[in-house]
Motif scaffolding. Structure first.
Motif, PDB file in Angstrom:
ATOM      1  N   ALA A  55       0.843  -1.204   0.000  1.00  0.00           N
ATOM      2  CA  ALA A  55       0.000   0.000   0.000  1.00  0.00           C
ATOM      3  C   ALA A  55       0.874   1.249   0.000  1.00  0.00           C
ATOM      4  N   SER A  56       1.945   1.230   0.778  1.00  0.00           N
ATOM      5  CA  SER A  56       2.868   2.371   0.813  1.00  0.00           C
ATOM      6  C   SER A  56       3.512   2.605  -0.549  1.00  0.00           C
ATOM      7  N   GLN A  57       3.890   1.520  -1.209  1.00  0.00           N
ATOM      8  CA  GLN A  57       4.497   1.643  -2.531  1.00  0.00           C
ATOM      9  C   GLN A  57       3.517   2.284  -3.521  1.00  0.00           C
ATOM     10  N   LYS A  58       2.294   1.825  -3.504  1.00  0.00           N
ATOM     11  CA  LYS A  58       1.291   2.353  -4.430  1.00  0.00           C
ATOM     12  C   LYS A  58       0.975   3.813  -4.127  1.00  0.00           C
ATOM     13  N   MET A  59       0.828   4.129  -2.850  1.00  0.00           N
ATOM     14  CA  MET A  59       0.529   5.505  -2.468  1.00  0.00           C
ATOM     15  C   MET A  59       1.691   6.438  -2.816  1.00  0.00           C
ATOM     16  N   THR A  60       2.915   5.959  -2.608  1.00  0.00           N
ATOM     17  CA  THR A  60       4.092   6.764  -2.931  1.00  0.00           C
ATOM     18  C   THR A  60       4.158   7.024  -4.434  1.00  0.00           C
ATOM     19  N   GLY A  61       3.962   5.989  -5.223  1.00  0.00           N
ATOM     20  CA  GLY A  61       4.002   6.153  -6.678  1.00  0.00           C
ATOM     21  C   GLY A  61       2.942   7.115  -7.173  1.00  0.00           C
ATOM     22  N   SER A  62       1.746   6.945  -6.686  1.00  0.00           N
ATOM     23  CA  SER A  62       0.638   7.797  -7.102  1.00  0.00           C
ATOM     24  C   SER A  62       0.850   9.245  -6.665  1.00  0.00           C
ATOM     25  N   SER A  63       1.282   9.429  -5.431  1.00  0.00           N
ATOM     26  CA  SER A  63       1.433  10.795  -4.920  1.00  0.00           C
ATOM     27  C   SER A  63       2.593  11.533  -5.577  1.00  0.00           C
ATOM     28  N   THR A  64       3.664  10.813  -5.904  1.00  0.00           N
ATOM     29  CA  THR A  64       4.788  11.493  -6.542  1.00  0.00           C
ATOM     30  C   THR A  64       4.504  11.789  -8.018  1.00  0.00           C
ATOM     31  N   MET A  65       3.598  11.058  -8.607  1.00  0.00           N
ATOM     32  CA  MET A  65       3.190  11.380  -9.987  1.00  0.00           C
ATOM     33  C   MET A  65       2.290  12.609 -10.003  1.00  0.00           C
ATOM     34  N   SER A  66       1.387  12.703  -9.033  1.00  0.00           N
ATOM     35  CA  SER A  66       0.442  13.823  -9.012  1.00  0.00           C
ATOM     36  C   SER A  66       1.028  15.049  -8.321  1.00  0.00           C
ATOM     37  N   MET A  67       1.957  14.824  -7.407  1.00  0.00           N
ATOM     38  CA  MET A  67       2.575  15.885  -6.602  1.00  0.00           C
ATOM     39  C   MET A  67       1.547  16.660  -5.777  1.00  0.00           C
ATOM     40  N   ASP A  68       0.423  16.024  -5.491  1.00  0.00           N
ATOM     41  CA  ASP A  68      -0.601  16.626  -4.644  1.00  0.00           C
ATOM     42  C   ASP A  68      -0.098  16.609  -3.196  1.00  0.00           C
ATOM     43  N   PRO A  69      -0.055  17.781  -2.533  1.00  0.00           N
ATOM     44  CA  PRO A  69       0.469  17.834  -1.164  1.00  0.00           C
ATOM     45  C   PRO A  69      -0.253  16.901  -0.187  1.00  0.00           C
ATOM     46  N   GLU A  70      -1.563  16.804  -0.309  1.00  0.00           N
ATOM     47  CA  GLU A  70      -2.325  15.917   0.581  1.00  0.00           C
ATOM     48  C   GLU A  70      -1.958  14.446   0.315  1.00  0.00           C
ATOM     49  N   ALA A  71      -1.823  14.084  -0.941  1.00  0.00           N
ATOM     50  CA  ALA A  71      -1.451  12.706  -1.288  1.00  0.00           C
ATOM     51  C   ALA A  71      -0.039  12.391  -0.798  1.00  0.00           C
ATOM     52  N   LEU A  72       0.874  13.347  -0.912  1.00  0.00           N
ATOM     53  CA  LEU A  72       2.238  13.153  -0.414  1.00  0.00           C
ATOM     54  C   LEU A  72       2.228  12.950   1.101  1.00  0.00           C
ATOM     55  N   SER A  73       1.407  13.710   1.782  1.00  0.00           N
ATOM     56  CA  SER A  73       1.285  13.580   3.225  1.00  0.00           C
ATOM     57  C   SER A  73       0.720  12.210   3.616  1.00  0.00           C
ATOM     58  N   GLN A  74      -0.290  11.765   2.890  1.00  0.00           N
ATOM     59  CA  GLN A  74      -0.883  10.453   3.165  1.00  0.00           C
ATOM     60  C   GLN A  74       0.105   9.325   2.878  1.00  0.00           C
ATOM     61  N   ALA A  75       0.912   9.486   1.843  1.00  0.00           N
ATOM     62  CA  ALA A  75       1.926   8.473   1.537  1.00  0.00           C
ATOM     63  C   ALA A  75       2.957   8.416   2.660  1.00  0.00           C
ATOM     64  N   GLN A  76       3.351   9.572   3.179  1.00  0.00           N
ATOM     65  CA  GLN A  76       4.296   9.615   4.293  1.00  0.00           C
ATOM     66  C   GLN A  76       3.721   8.899   5.507  1.00  0.00           C
ATOM     67  N   LYS A  77       2.463   9.146   5.788  1.00  0.00           N
ATOM     68  CA  LYS A  77       1.797   8.493   6.929  1.00  0.00           C
ATOM     69  C   LYS A  77       1.752   6.978   6.715  1.00  0.00           C
ATOM     70  N   SER A  78       1.483   6.566   5.500  1.00  0.00           N
ATOM     71  CA  SER A  78       1.437   5.141   5.181  1.00  0.00           C
ATOM     72  C   SER A  78       2.800   4.483   5.411  1.00  0.00           C
ATOM     73  N   LYS A 105      11.902  -3.710   4.777  1.00  0.00           N
ATOM     74  CA  LYS A 105      12.520  -2.453   5.200  1.00  0.00           C
ATOM     75  C   LYS A 105      13.154  -1.756   4.002  1.00  0.00           C
ATOM     76  N   LYS A 106      13.810  -2.527   3.154  1.00  0.00           N
ATOM     77  CA  LYS A 106      14.445  -1.963   1.956  1.00  0.00           C
ATOM     78  C   LYS A 106      13.381  -1.312   1.059  1.00  0.00           C
ATOM     79  N   LEU A 107      12.256  -1.967   0.884  1.00  0.00           N
ATOM     80  CA  LEU A 107      11.180  -1.412   0.062  1.00  0.00           C
ATOM     81  C   LEU A 107      10.632  -0.116   0.669  1.00  0.00           C
ATOM     82  N   LEU A 108      10.477  -0.089   1.992  1.00  0.00           N
ATOM     83  CA  LEU A 108       9.998   1.130   2.656  1.00  0.00           C
ATOM     84  C   LEU A 108      11.027   2.252   2.555  1.00  0.00           C
ATOM     85  N   ASP A 109      12.305   1.906   2.656  1.00  0.00           N
ATOM     86  CA  ASP A 109      13.358   2.920   2.499  1.00  0.00           C
ATOM     87  C   ASP A 109      13.335   3.507   1.094  1.00  0.00           C
ATOM     88  N   GLN A 110      13.055   2.672   0.099  1.00  0.00           N
ATOM     89  CA  GLN A 110      12.941   3.161  -1.276  1.00  0.00           C
ATOM     90  C   GLN A 110      11.761   4.116  -1.422  1.00  0.00           C
TER      91      GLN A 110
END
Length: 88
Positions: free
Chosen positions: A25-48, A73-78
């Motif tokens: 879920a973190s990987q998907k949220m990170t990918g989606s939020s960094t593509m959109s660069m929406d501040p709220e999505a970036l924040s939610q990805a960080q929380k995830s 852990k490696k995947l989360l660090d990425q």
């Protein structure tokens, strides 16, 4: 007399499966939020990511499957690195 009523509900997933789902879920949220660069999505990805890392630390205490835990852990660090780069 019914001991089950006092226990927590059974989710059907063990800790490793829950961790794996949290990392995915973190990987998907990170990918989606960094593509959109929406501040709220970036924040939610960080929380995830933070939530998944917290779960990882809890699972580490059980001492199970260290190779699997290191990979998660490696995947989360990425994910964290990707978020950090997107915010620059």
């Amino acid at each position: 007399m019914d001991n089950f009523s006092k226990e927590e509900p059974v989710s059907g997933l063990n800790d490793l499966a829950q961790l794996e789902l949290a990392v995915e879920a973190s990987q998907k949220m990170t990918g989606s939020s960094t593509m959109s660069m929406d501040p709220e999505a970036l924040s939610q990805a960080q929380k995830s990511i933070e939530d998944a890392k917290s779960h990882l630390e809890q699972v580490k205490l059980t001492g199970v499957d260290q190779g699997f835990l290191e990979n998660q852990k490696k995947l989360l660090d990425q994910c964290q690195h990707q978020l950090n780069e997107a915010r620059k």
